[in-house]
Design a protein around this motif. Sequence first.
Motif, PDB file in Angstrom:
ATOM      1  N   LEU A 124      36.560  34.977  48.880  1.00 45.01           N
ATOM      2  CA  LEU A 124      37.816  34.852  48.146  1.00 45.01           C
ATOM      3  C   LEU A 124      38.198  36.171  47.481  1.00 45.01           C
ATOM      4  O   LEU A 124      39.382  36.532  47.435  1.00 45.01           O
ATOM      5  N   THR A 125      37.215  36.899  46.982  1.00 45.77           N
ATOM      6  CA  THR A 125      37.511  38.192  46.362  1.00 45.77           C
ATOM      7  C   THR A 125      38.104  39.158  47.381  1.00 45.77           C
ATOM      8  O   THR A 125      39.069  39.876  47.086  1.00 45.77           O
ATOM      9  N   LEU A 126      37.558  39.160  48.581  1.00 44.71           N
ATOM     10  CA  LEU A 126      38.023  40.077  49.617  1.00 44.71           C
ATOM     11  C   LEU A 126      39.390  39.700  50.174  1.00 44.71           C
ATOM     12  O   LEU A 126      40.130  40.569  50.645  1.00 44.71           O
ATOM     13  N   THR A 127      39.728  38.426  50.116  1.00 45.85           N
ATOM     14  CA  THR A 127      40.939  37.967  50.813  1.00 45.85           C
ATOM     15  C   THR A 127      42.005  37.380  49.897  1.00 45.85           C
ATOM     16  O   THR A 127      43.125  37.133  50.348  1.00 45.85           O
ATOM     17  N   HIS A 128      41.676  37.148  48.616  1.00 42.86           N
ATOM     18  CA  HIS A 128      42.620  36.472  47.725  1.00 42.86           C
ATOM     19  C   HIS A 128      42.925  37.254  46.456  1.00 42.86           C
ATOM     20  O   HIS A 128      43.571  36.711  45.550  1.00 42.86           O
ATOM     21  N   SER A 129      42.477  38.493  46.355  1.00 40.90           N
ATOM     22  CA  SER A 129      42.678  39.227  45.104  1.00 40.90           C
ATOM     23  C   SER A 129      43.073  40.667  45.388  1.00 40.90           C
ATOM     24  O   SER A 129      43.081  41.123  46.539  1.00 40.90           O
ATOM     25  N   ASN A 130      43.415  41.367  44.299  1.00 38.48           N
ATOM     26  CA  ASN A 130      43.800  42.782  44.361  1.00 38.48           C
ATOM     27  C   ASN A 130      45.027  43.008  45.237  1.00 38.48           C
ATOM     28  O   ASN A 130      45.080  43.936  46.039  1.00 38.48           O
ATOM     29  N   MET A 131      46.008  42.136  45.038  1.00 31.57           N
ATOM     30  CA  MET A 131      47.277  42.267  45.752  1.00 31.57           C
ATOM     31  C   MET A 131      48.353  41.529  44.968  1.00 31.57           C
ATOM     32  O   MET A 131      48.049  40.593  44.220  1.00 31.57           O
ATOM     33  N   PRO A 132      49.610  41.922  45.127  1.00 27.72           N
ATOM     34  CA  PRO A 132      50.689  41.172  44.477  1.00 27.72           C
ATOM     35  C   PRO A 132      50.765  39.749  45.034  1.00 27.72           C
ATOM     36  O   PRO A 132      50.408  39.504  46.199  1.00 27.72           O
ATOM     37  N   VAL A 133      51.217  38.815  44.221  1.00 30.17           N
ATOM     38  CA  VAL A 133      51.312  37.429  44.681  1.00 30.17           C
ATOM     39  C   VAL A 133      52.229  37.318  45.889  1.00 30.17           C
ATOM     40  O   VAL A 133      51.995  36.482  46.779  1.00 30.17           O
ATOM     41  N   GLU A 134      53.262  38.156  45.960  1.00 28.12           N
ATOM     42  CA  GLU A 134      54.167  38.097  47.114  1.00 28.12           C
ATOM     43  C   GLU A 134      53.458  38.500  48.400  1.00 28.12           C
ATOM     44  O   GLU A 134      53.722  37.932  49.463  1.00 28.12           O
ATOM     45  N   GLU A 135      52.548  39.460  48.307  1.00 22.65           N
ATOM     46  CA  GLU A 135      51.801  39.865  49.501  1.00 22.65           C
ATOM     47  C   GLU A 135      50.878  38.744  49.961  1.00 22.65           C
ATOM     48  O   GLU A 135      50.742  38.496  51.171  1.00 22.65           O
ATOM     49  N   PHE A 136      50.252  38.078  49.011  1.00 22.56           N
ATOM     50  CA  PHE A 136      49.394  36.951  49.385  1.00 22.56           C
ATOM     51  C   PHE A 136      50.218  35.870  50.079  1.00 22.56           C
ATOM     52  O   PHE A 136      49.789  35.323  51.102  1.00 22.56           O
ATOM     53  N   ASP A 137      51.387  35.563  49.543  1.00 23.41           N
ATOM     54  CA  ASP A 137      52.259  34.562  50.178  1.00 23.41           C
ATOM     55  C   ASP A 137      52.582  34.963  51.606  1.00 23.41           C
ATOM     56  O   ASP A 137      52.574  34.120  52.523  1.00 23.41           O
ATOM     57  N   GLN A 138      52.869  36.222  51.824  1.00 28.27           N
ATOM     58  CA  GLN A 138      53.201  36.704  53.166  1.00 28.27           C
ATOM     59  C   GLN A 138      52.010  36.575  54.106  1.00 28.27           C
ATOM     60  O   GLN A 138      52.175  36.221  55.281  1.00 28.27           O
ATOM     61  N   ARG A 139      50.816  36.831  53.597  1.00 23.44           N
ATOM     62  CA  ARG A 139      49.614  36.702  54.426  1.00 23.44           C
ATOM     63  C   ARG A 139      49.387  35.251  54.836  1.00 23.44           C
ATOM     64  O   ARG A 139      49.036  34.967  55.988  1.00 23.44           O
ATOM     65  N   VAL A 140      49.570  34.336  53.884  1.00 25.96           N
ATOM     66  CA  VAL A 140      49.408  32.921  54.203  1.00 25.96           C
ATOM     67  C   VAL A 140      50.444  32.499  55.238  1.00 25.96           C
ATOM     68  O   VAL A 140      50.124  31.808  56.215  1.00 25.96           O
ATOM     69  N   ASP A 141      51.701  32.904  55.050  1.00 17.51           N
ATOM     70  CA  ASP A 141      52.758  32.545  55.989  1.00 17.51           C
ATOM     71  C   ASP A 141      52.458  33.084  57.385  1.00 17.51           C
ATOM     72  O   ASP A 141      52.667  32.386  58.390  1.00 17.51           O
ATOM     73  N   ALA A 142      51.979  34.319  57.456  1.00 14.00           N
ATOM     74  CA  ALA A 142      51.669  34.921  58.761  1.00 14.00           C
ATOM     75  C   ALA A 142      50.527  34.186  59.437  1.00 14.00           C
ATOM     76  O   ALA A 142      50.543  33.959  60.661  1.00 14.00           O
ATOM     77  N   TRP A 143      49.524  33.791  58.662  1.00 13.70           N
ATOM     78  CA  TRP A 143      48.391  33.041  59.227  1.00 13.70           C
ATOM     79  C   TRP A 143      48.842  31.683  59.746  1.00 13.70           C
ATOM     80  O   TRP A 143      48.468  31.277  60.861  1.00 13.70           O
TER      81      TRP A 143
END
Length: 336
Positions: A124-143
Motif C-alpha cells: 500500500l505504501t508503494l502504490t497508494h501514497s506519495n501522490m496527489p489524490v487526483e493522480e491516485f484516482d487516475q491510476r484506479v480509473d486506468a486499472w
Amino acid sequence: MKTRLLPLAVVLLPFMAWSAENGPLSAWNASPAKSQILNWVAQSTQQDGPDFIPPDQRYVVFDNDGTLWPEAPLTFQLQFAVDEVNRLAPSHPEWQDNPVVIAAQKHDMAALEKAGQQGLMTLLTLTHSNMPVEEFDQRVDAWLASHRHPRFGCPYNKLGYLPMRQLLDYLRDKGFKTWIISGGGIDFMRRVAGEMYGIPPEQVVGSFSLTEFRLTDDGTQLEKTMKGAFYNDEAQKPVSIHLFMGHRPVAAFGNSDGDVPMLQYTSANKQVKPLGVLIHHTDAQREYAYDAHPSASGKLINGLSLAPHYGWVVVNMKSDWNQVFDPAQCSYHPAK
C-alpha cells in the motif's frame, strides 16, 4: 360466488408469478431469506405499524468485499496493488531487493500472505501514497479500464452482485439511506461506488490514512500519505460508523467474521426492530464456495454460529440467488 371468482384467479395467478420473477428483487429466488428481508422492509415502512422506522432513522450499512462484489482469489484492491507494483517496478530499481515486490512480480500469493500485515502495508505504501489524490484516482480509473478478473474475464467494476444492487435500489426506493462500511480503502471504493451501487462518496467509509494539504503554484493539493493509517475492519467498523455516520444503523449486511461487530452493533439498536444479514458464499460454479477456508479473505465461522442467536438472515448464494452478475455487464458463463 366461487364459480365467478375462479376465472379471475386463473387470470391473476400468472400475473402474480410474473411479478415475483420480475419485481424489484428479480435476481433473488423465492426463499425464506428473501421473504425475511421483504417482510422487514414492509414492516419498517408501514406508517401505523408497531415496527415503523421513521425516515430520519433509516440508515443501512453494507460491507463491500464479498458482500457487494467478489473478494476472491484476491480482494480487488489487493489485486490493484499487485498490478501497480508490477507496472511501476521497472522505474524503481531501488525496489528490486524488496521481498514483497519480488513476491508480487512472481505472483507468489503464498509469500504475500506470509508477509502478513507488514507486507500489505508495504504494498500500500508503494502504490497508494506519495501522490496527489487526483493522480491516485487516475491510476484506479486506468486499472479498471485495462484489467479483467482472472476467472470471470470481466472488468472489475462490472462485477457487482446483481441481487445486492437490486436490494440497494429497493431500499432507497423505500426511503432508506445506504452506506458502505468496509475494510477496503476509502479512496479506492469511492471511485466505483457511485456508478456501481448508486452510493455517493460521502456515504462510503473504508480504511484510510491521512492526506496532507499543500499550496501549489496553480492552487491547492492533497497528498496521499500512510500516516495515521486506520484499518476499518472487525471492532473498528462500529467505531467508524459512529465517527462518520453518527447514527446506529437499523440494518447491516456483511459476509465475514470481520463484519460481526458491525452486525452486533446494529442488532443492539433498541429504538427499532433491526435486521442483520450475512451473505454465505456457497456457489463454487457461479462464484466461489468458502466460509472457514477462503482463498484470501472473508472467513465466516463465528458469524454463522452467532446468526441463530441474533436472528440474522443467512443468504445462501447458491440457492437464494438466480443470478450472480448482471448478464448485461458481465457475460460470464460457468462451465456445466
